[in-house]
Design a protein around this motif. Structure first.
Motif, PDB file in Angstrom:
ATOM      1  N   ILE A   1     -57.098 -19.071  21.669  1.00 15.20           N
ATOM      2  CA  ILE A   1     -56.525 -18.066  21.158  1.00 15.20           C
ATOM      3  C   ILE A   1     -55.180 -17.421  20.914  1.00 15.20           C
ATOM      4  CG2 ILE A   1     -57.427 -16.602  18.856  1.00 15.20           C
ATOM      5  CD1 ILE A   1     -60.349 -17.174  19.857  1.00 15.20           C
ATOM      6  N   VAL A   2     -54.711 -17.494  20.239  1.00 10.98           N
ATOM      7  CA  VAL A   2     -53.088 -16.545  20.112  1.00 10.98           C
ATOM      8  C   VAL A   2     -52.691 -16.658  18.802  1.00 10.98           C
ATOM      9  CG1 VAL A   2     -51.091 -16.630  21.779  1.00 10.98           C
ATOM     10  CG2 VAL A   2     -52.608 -17.692  22.481  1.00 10.98           C
ATOM     11  N   PRO A   3     -52.204 -15.884  18.350  1.00  7.07           N
ATOM     12  CA  PRO A   3     -52.529 -13.795  19.395  1.00  7.07           C
ATOM     13  C   PRO A   3     -53.806 -12.990  19.670  1.00  7.07           C
ATOM     14  CG  PRO A   3     -51.509 -13.453  16.922  1.00  7.07           C
ATOM     15  CD  PRO A   3     -51.957 -15.158  17.369  1.00  7.07           C
ATOM     16  N   THR A   4     -54.095 -12.418  20.828  1.00  3.72           N
ATOM     17  CA  THR A   4     -54.885 -11.708  21.283  1.00  3.72           C
ATOM     18  C   THR A   4     -54.082 -10.297  21.757  1.00  3.72           C
ATOM     19  OG1 THR A   4     -54.499 -11.618  23.532  1.00  3.72           O
ATOM     20  CG2 THR A   4     -55.934 -13.791  22.228  1.00  3.72           C
ATOM     21  N   ASP A   5     -55.840  -8.953  21.486  1.00  6.52           N
ATOM     22  CA  ASP A   5     -55.343  -8.135  21.632  1.00  6.52           C
ATOM     23  C   ASP A   5     -53.989  -7.893  22.714  1.00  6.52           C
ATOM     24  OD1 ASP A   5     -57.019  -7.650  19.599  1.00  6.52           O
ATOM     25  OD2 ASP A   5     -58.140  -7.043  21.271  1.00  6.52           O
ATOM     26  N   ASN A   6     -53.811  -8.645  23.768  1.00  8.08           N
ATOM     27  CA  ASN A   6     -53.020  -8.282  24.895  1.00  8.08           C
ATOM     28  C   ASN A   6     -51.902  -9.412  24.914  1.00  8.08           C
ATOM     29  OD1 ASN A   6     -54.799  -6.144  25.681  1.00  8.08           O
ATOM     30  ND2 ASN A   6     -55.955  -7.231  27.193  1.00  8.08           N
TER      31      ASN A   6
ATOM     32  N   ASP B   1     -48.996 -11.837  22.219  1.00  7.64           N
ATOM     33  CA  ASP B   1     -48.679 -12.451  21.275  1.00  7.64           C
ATOM     34  C   ASP B   1     -48.323 -13.152  21.584  1.00  7.64           C
ATOM     35  OD1 ASP B   1     -46.485 -11.450  22.668  1.00  7.64           O
ATOM     36  OD2 ASP B   1     -45.414  -9.857  20.851  1.00  7.64           O
ATOM     37  N   LYS B   2     -47.685 -14.728  20.791  1.00  8.09           N
ATOM     38  CA  LYS B   2     -46.714 -15.824  21.004  1.00  8.09           C
ATOM     39  C   LYS B   2     -46.278 -15.403  21.347  1.00  8.09           C
ATOM     40  CE  LYS B   2     -49.158 -17.152  16.626  1.00  8.09           C
ATOM     41  NZ  LYS B   2     -48.965 -17.739  15.033  1.00  8.09           N
ATOM     42  N   VAL B   3     -45.021 -14.384  21.264  1.00 10.33           N
ATOM     43  CA  VAL B   3     -43.983 -14.418  22.414  1.00 10.33           C
ATOM     44  C   VAL B   3     -44.308 -14.726  23.975  1.00 10.33           C
ATOM     45  CG1 VAL B   3     -41.377 -13.314  22.397  1.00 10.33           C
ATOM     46  CG2 VAL B   3     -42.548 -13.928  20.079  1.00 10.33           C
ATOM     47  N   ARG B   4     -44.365 -13.543  23.873  1.00 10.62           N
ATOM     48  CA  ARG B   4     -45.375 -13.187  25.353  1.00 10.62           C
ATOM     49  C   ARG B   4     -46.474 -14.567  25.647  1.00 10.62           C
ATOM     50  NH1 ARG B   4     -48.040  -9.209  27.770  1.00 10.62           N
ATOM     51  NH2 ARG B   4     -46.748  -9.931  29.343  1.00 10.62           N
TER      52      ARG B   4
ATOM     53  N   LEU C   1     -45.692 -17.443  25.283  1.00 14.26           N
ATOM     54  CA  LEU C   1     -44.532 -19.049  25.204  1.00 14.26           C
ATOM     55  C   LEU C   1     -43.591 -18.303  26.459  1.00 14.26           C
ATOM     56  CD1 LEU C   1     -42.694 -21.109  24.575  1.00 14.26           C
ATOM     57  CD2 LEU C   1     -41.369 -19.932  22.959  1.00 14.26           C
ATOM     58  N   ILE C   2     -43.922 -17.194  27.189  1.00  9.54           N
ATOM     59  CA  ILE C   2     -42.681 -16.774  27.720  1.00  9.54           C
ATOM     60  C   ILE C   2     -43.408 -16.726  29.163  1.00  9.54           C
ATOM     61  CG2 ILE C   2     -42.001 -15.158  29.210  1.00  9.54           C
ATOM     62  CD1 ILE C   2     -41.231 -13.761  27.133  1.00  9.54           C
ATOM     63  N   LYS C   3     -44.833 -16.759  29.672  1.00  7.87           N
ATOM     64  CA  LYS C   3     -45.623 -17.378  30.607  1.00  7.87           C
ATOM     65  C   LYS C   3     -47.047 -18.556  30.589  1.00  7.87           C
ATOM     66  CE  LYS C   3     -48.254 -13.023  30.394  1.00  7.87           C
ATOM     67  NZ  LYS C   3     -47.690 -12.429  31.839  1.00  7.87           N
ATOM     68  N   VAL C   4     -45.343 -19.172  29.240  1.00  8.70           N
ATOM     69  CA  VAL C   4     -46.324 -20.858  29.770  1.00  8.70           C
ATOM     70  C   VAL C   4     -44.969 -20.911  30.768  1.00  8.70           C
ATOM     71  CG1 VAL C   4     -46.451 -23.216  28.602  1.00  8.70           C
ATOM     72  CG2 VAL C   4     -47.757 -21.348  28.068  1.00  8.70           C
ATOM     73  N   VAL C   5     -43.926 -20.625  29.987  1.00 13.08           N
ATOM     74  CA  VAL C   5     -42.139 -21.326  31.238  1.00 13.08           C
ATOM     75  C   VAL C   5     -42.254 -20.421  32.042  1.00 13.08           C
ATOM     76  CG1 VAL C   5     -40.302 -20.319  30.720  1.00 13.08           C
ATOM     77  CG2 VAL C   5     -40.947 -21.079  28.814  1.00 13.08           C
ATOM     78  N   GLU C   6     -42.851 -19.482  32.596  1.00 13.52           N
ATOM     79  CA  GLU C   6     -43.288 -18.910  33.659  1.00 13.52           C
ATOM     80  C   GLU C   6     -44.474 -19.720  34.762  1.00 13.52           C
ATOM     81  OE1 GLU C   6     -43.272 -13.631  32.458  1.00 13.52           O
ATOM     82  OE2 GLU C   6     -44.999 -14.731  33.976  1.00 13.52           O
ATOM     83  N   VAL C   7     -45.384 -20.433  34.594  1.00 17.38           N
ATOM     84  CA  VAL C   7     -45.814 -21.327  34.896  1.00 17.38           C
ATOM     85  C   VAL C   7     -45.300 -22.602  34.760  1.00 17.38           C
ATOM     86  CG1 VAL C   7     -47.971 -22.588  34.900  1.00 17.38           C
ATOM     87  CG2 VAL C   7     -47.771 -19.610  33.790  1.00 17.38           C
ATOM     88  N   LEU C   8     -44.887 -23.137  34.325  1.00 16.04           N
ATOM     89  CA  LEU C   8     -43.908 -24.327  34.119  1.00 16.04           C
ATOM     90  C   LEU C   8     -42.985 -24.329  35.483  1.00 16.04           C
ATOM     91  CD1 LEU C   8     -43.478 -25.533  30.600  1.00 16.04           C
ATOM     92  CD2 LEU C   8     -45.290 -26.489  32.260  1.00 16.04           C
ATOM     93  N   LEU C   9     -42.343 -23.298  35.522  1.00 17.81           N
ATOM     94  CA  LEU C   9     -40.933 -22.287  36.500  1.00 17.81           C
ATOM     95  C   LEU C   9     -41.466 -22.235  37.725  1.00 17.81           C
ATOM     96  CD1 LEU C   9     -37.733 -20.643  33.891  1.00 17.81           C
ATOM     97  CD2 LEU C   9     -38.112 -23.208  34.853  1.00 17.81           C
ATOM     98  N   SER C  10     -42.461 -21.799  37.605  1.00 24.87           N
ATOM     99  CA  SER C  10     -43.336 -21.406  39.224  1.00 24.87           C
ATOM    100  C   SER C  10     -43.490 -22.945  39.579  1.00 24.87           C
ATOM    101  CB  SER C  10     -44.070 -19.998  38.982  1.00 24.87           C
ATOM    102  OG  SER C  10     -43.768 -18.709  38.289  1.00 24.87           O
TER     103      SER C  10
ATOM    104  N   ALA D   1     -41.540  -8.410  31.034  1.00 24.18           N
ATOM    105  CA  ALA D   1     -41.637  -7.527  31.382  1.00 24.18           C
ATOM    106  C   ALA D   1     -40.483  -6.622  30.512  1.00 24.18           C
ATOM    107  CB  ALA D   1     -41.363  -7.126  32.643  1.00 24.18           C
ATOM    108  N   GLY D   2     -39.566  -7.033  30.489  1.00 17.64           N
ATOM    109  CA  GLY D   2     -38.538  -6.666  29.322  1.00 17.64           C
ATOM    110  C   GLY D   2     -38.914  -6.719  27.953  1.00 17.64           C
TER     111      GLY D   2
END
Length: 187
Positions: free
Chosen positions: A23-28, A30-33, A35-44, A147-148
């Protein structure tokens, strides 16, 4: 005996639970973050795979450090994404998820930057090593953007506020509107 109605009937309407797992968005998160976290996982993950394919190393210490950082970033970011995008974070019971998320993201950005610089400065110069370094720098940028974005949308999590908590022994706060005895008697 007459048809007995239940003595204790529910007084509130039960909440229908969503059958969605993610479920996105949650309290912690949002949709943009998200997506950014998915990109972090893929690049890592790509940086980790490219580093794993390297067969020969002149000096293996930078390679191993890069391996440790990329694997840690991949696994923990994937776990954090799952925790934040589901209701599991509520079951774990940690009340400081935003602070924990921010600290983790900032530390991963710093470690990925250091590991990528060290690995770039001391490798055999093969295409696989250069590609792994490039994905390491891209992952660093993704963590910095995360982080930004966190600071932009939610503020710095450790910022001290000037608001004082209410205490039992403190001076009472002055009323904004005074009660007038004459007006009360007229009503």
């Amino acid at each position: 005996m007459a048809a007995a109605e239940p003595v204790y009937s529910p007084t509130t309407v039960s909440e229908t639970k969503s059958k969605k797992w993610l479920i996105v968005p949650t309290d912690n998160l949002d949709k943009v973050r998200c997506l950014i976290k998915v990109v972090e996982v893929l690049l890592s993950f790509v940086a980790f795979i490219l580093e794993e394919v390297v067969t020969n190393c002149m000096s293996c210490s930078p390679l191993y450090f890069f391996e440790f950082v990329s694997c840690t970033a991949f696994l923990f970011t994937a776990l954090l994404l799952i925790l934040l995008a589901t209701t599991l974070h509520k079951r774990v019971g940690i009340s400081c998820w935003p602070s924990l998320d921010f600290v983790y993201t900032a530390l991963m950005a710093a470690f990925f930057l250091i590991a990528s610089i060290v690995f770039a400065s001391d490798n055999g110069g093969t295409d696989l090593e250069n590609a792994a370094v490039a994905f390491g720098f891209l992952a660093t940028v993704a963590f910095l953007v995360d982080a930004g974005w966190f600071v932009k949308t939610r503020g710095f999590p450790f910022k001290k506020t000037n608001q004082q908590a209410a205490s039992n022994g403190g001076a009472p706060v002055a009323e904004a509107e005074k009660l007038n005895r004459e007006q009360n008697e007229a009503d």
